[in-house]
Design a protein around this motif. Structure first.
Motif, PDB file in Angstrom:
ATOM      1  N   ARG A   1      11.853 -16.351  11.762  1.00  0.00           N
ATOM      2  CA  ARG A   1      11.607 -17.206  10.602  1.00  0.00           C
ATOM      3  C   ARG A   1      11.952 -18.639  10.979  1.00  0.00           C
ATOM      4  O   ARG A   1      12.922 -18.880  11.677  1.00  0.00           O
TER       5      ARG A   1
ATOM      6  N   GLN B   1      12.092 -22.775   9.313  1.00  0.00           N
ATOM      7  CA  GLN B   1      11.966 -23.648   8.150  1.00  0.00           C
ATOM      8  C   GLN B   1      11.637 -25.047   8.631  1.00  0.00           C
ATOM      9  O   GLN B   1      12.280 -25.557   9.540  1.00  0.00           O
TER      10      GLN B   1
ATOM     11  N   HIS C   1      10.739 -29.071   7.192  1.00  0.00           N
ATOM     12  CA  HIS C   1      10.688 -29.998   6.059  1.00  0.00           C
ATOM     13  C   HIS C   1       9.382 -30.766   6.160  1.00  0.00           C
ATOM     14  O   HIS C   1       9.096 -31.396   7.172  1.00  0.00           O
TER      15      HIS C   1
ATOM     16  N   TRP D   1      11.225 -27.890   1.931  1.00  0.00           N
ATOM     17  CA  TRP D   1      11.312 -26.974   3.076  1.00  0.00           C
ATOM     18  C   TRP D   1      10.325 -25.827   2.927  1.00  0.00           C
ATOM     19  O   TRP D   1      10.365 -25.084   1.950  1.00  0.00           O
TER      20      TRP D   1
ATOM     21  N   GLN E   1       8.981 -22.290   4.517  1.00  0.00           N
ATOM     22  CA  GLN E   1       9.471 -21.199   5.362  1.00  0.00           C
ATOM     23  C   GLN E   1       8.287 -20.471   5.982  1.00  0.00           C
ATOM     24  O   GLN E   1       7.372 -20.052   5.280  1.00  0.00           O
TER      25      GLN E   1
END
Length: 116
Positions: A18, A20, A22, A69, A71
């Motif tokens: 995973r 993340q 921005h 953010w 994901q």
């Protein structure tokens, strides 16, 4: 590369991992290879926080509708590559025009004139 065209960044994600990122509103996420599950930043909808979720297959594009953010999860099977294209920058003439429009609307509001 054309000067007005934004540069893209490509990110690799291993299966099951995973990541993340921005991103600003209007960013395009393009699945280059692999399967990706994408979750946008949460937003208010009728007094509830909701997040837009979508599976992206190779060749599919998603435009992010909210700053924040994002994901990204690479789904099982193979690594995934996602290209991130930022929204185009607002030119100085457009920025000046928008500022002028905001001032005009504020002036009308102070005078009690409503725009329909």
């Amino acid at each position: 590369m054309h000067p007005s065209r934004p540069r893209s960044d490509t990110t690799c994600i291993d299966p099951g991992d995973r990541l993340q990122l921005h991103v600003p509103r209007g960013t395009l996420l393009f699945a280059v290879e692999g399967q990706v599950h994408m979750v946008e930043p949460p937003r208010w909808l009728a007094e509830q926080m909701v997040s837009v979720e979508q599976h992206l297959s190779p060749g599919q594009v998603h435009e992010v509708g909210q700053d924040g953010w994002v994901q990204l999860t690479a789904l099982a099977g193979a690594p995934a590559r996602v290209a991130r294209v930022p929204p185009p920058a607002v030119g100085p003439r457009l920025a000046a025009g928008l500022a002028k429009m905001r001032r005009a609307v504020a002036l009308l509001a102070r005078r009690g004139i409503r725009m329909a």
